[in-house]
Design an enzyme around this catalytic site. Structure first.
Site, PDB file in Angstrom:
ATOM      1  N   ASP A 270     -81.918  23.973  -2.514  1.00 35.92           N
ATOM      2  CA  ASP A 270     -82.137  22.834  -3.403  1.00 35.92           C
ATOM      3  C   ASP A 270     -80.978  21.860  -3.219  1.00 35.92           C
ATOM      4  OD1 ASP A 270     -80.012  23.917  -4.763  1.00 35.92           O
ATOM      5  OD2 ASP A 270     -81.197  24.673  -6.427  1.00 35.92           O
TER       6      ASP A 270
ATOM      7  N   ASP B 291     -90.483  29.084  -6.220  1.00 29.46           N
ATOM      8  CA  ASP B 291     -89.230  29.819  -6.403  1.00 29.46           C
ATOM      9  C   ASP B 291     -88.975  29.950  -7.894  1.00 29.46           C
ATOM     10  OD1 ASP B 291     -86.523  28.214  -7.361  1.00 29.46           O
ATOM     11  OD2 ASP B 291     -88.113  26.873  -6.673  1.00 29.46           O
TER      12      ASP B 291
END
Length: 373
Positions: free
Chosen positions: A89, A264
């Protein structure tokens, strides 16, 4: 990265992501390795649960151990000894989570390091540089996660800045000559018109995949489903779709039903450490006294190391004694449960039996099947 769409059933998709470091069959769930580790697990143990790709956290790995240490090892794969694909991320969500100790401006985000209090600055360009050093197979653009609740005006301004940051992320990514994948992130809160503007802007810039961000931040499930139903059909069919930070097993099922390819969440690992275990027949809270003398396995249909070797009674004992082995065994099981769920969804789409799989999933958990409308 190459994405192959193999089959569809309704809005659900069966695909394959091909990386230099390995193949990821989709729909896929990515365990979260925030600090370069899935808590309490070796990379071999994570792989044995069926995980094909991990998520790493740019923000936390930047603060500790830092880019210099990462470069000395080569990249994140070498640092943590995981040689399959890794998605990182951008740090945007973590900055969003800092609340009062951060200031968001056009150039980026100024904040105090939560570890030592130092003033620090993170921008789209810096995020691309950090992720380049991490060697991420999938790099995420730097964005602002729109809070919930947010007025239309607040969500609009946030989305527009995220689009400007997307342009800067793309530019710096290209300047670094990074040959890995770069994903855009669709923002706009719970407002369909803002999601449309965000997606159009991202498509104009051009990315290798598209994530739906800013969900699972407190909004009702109905809003999440509505946004996914609205957005997913507009994402090009040949690009992977990633629902960020989601979620519960039923959220994965509903995401797949609406066309999502990648997920996720920290839920399976975090909940495992709190004795909250997912099974075919629903949640087992292993801390409860009723499991003290329960000599059955956690899940008769699960093939994980925990279920093959230990009873609920033993897991209850470990939890009550706060033994670290308990957290490890729980984590092994929860991660395997999530991967078995994804394998079941993939197999069902392959066989054209997704509706039957979904009906059985909810029946086993004594819940109604949510409408797709």
């Amino acid at each position: 990265m190459k994405f192959e769409l193999k089959k569809t059933e309704g809005r659900a998709r069966r695909g394959r992501l091909v990386f230099d470091r390995g193949v990821v069959e989709t729909p896929a769930f990515m365990p979260v390795g925030t600090y370069g580790t899935v808590k309490g697990m070796t990379p071999e143990e994570v792989k044995d649960t069926g995980a094909q790709i991990l998520l790493g956290n740019t923000f936390h790995l930047w603060l500790r151990p830092g880019q210099d240490i990462m470069r000395k090892h080569g990249d994140l794969h070498d640092f943590m000894n995981w040689h399959g694909p890794i998605l990182t991320d951008s740090g945007g969500f973590q900055v969003f989570s800092l609340g009062h100790i951060r200031k968001i401006k056009e150039e980026g985000v100024h904040f105090r390091n939560p570890i030592n209090g130092e003033k620090i600055f993170l921008s789209p360009e810096k995020s691309m540089e950090i992720q380049n050093d991490l060697g991420s197979d999938v790099v995420m653009i730097f964005d602002e996660c729109t809070p919930y609740p947010a007025t239309h005006d607040v969500a609009k301004k946030s989305m527009e800045m995220s689009l400007r940051w997307a342009t800067r992320s793309r530019q710096r990514f290209d300047e670094l000559e990074n040959k890995n994948a770069l994903f855009g992130i669709i923002q706009g809160g719970v407002y369909e018109d803002l999601r449309d503007v965000s997606l159009k802007g991202l498509l104009d810039i051009g990315f290798d995949g598209y994530a739906v961000g800013g969900l699972a931040v407190g909004e009702p499930k109905e809003d999440m489903h509505r946004i996914l139903k609205h957005v997913c059909p507009q994402i090009p069919e040949d690009k992977p779709r990633y629902l960020m930070g989601v979620g519960k097993p039923e959220d994965l099922v509903e995401g797949v039903r609406r066309g999502i390819d990648m997920f996720d969440c920290v839920m399976p690992t975090r909940n495992a450490r709190n004795g909250h275990l997912f099974t075919t027949d629903g949640v087992v809270k292993i801390r409860n006294a009723k499991y003290k003398d329960d000599v059955t396995s956690l899940d008769a249909e699960c093939d994980c190391y925990t279920c093959k070797n230990y009873t609920k009674s033993y897991l209850h004992h470990l939890d009550r004694c706060n033994e670290m082995l308990g957290a490890r065994l729980n984590t092994i099981h929860n991660l395997r449960y999530y991967q078995r769920l994804m394998q079941g969804l993939r197999d069902a789409i392959d066989a054209g039996t997704l509706d039957d799989f979904v009906a059985d999933f909810y029946q086993r958990q004594d819940k109604p099947v949510p409408s797709l409308d």
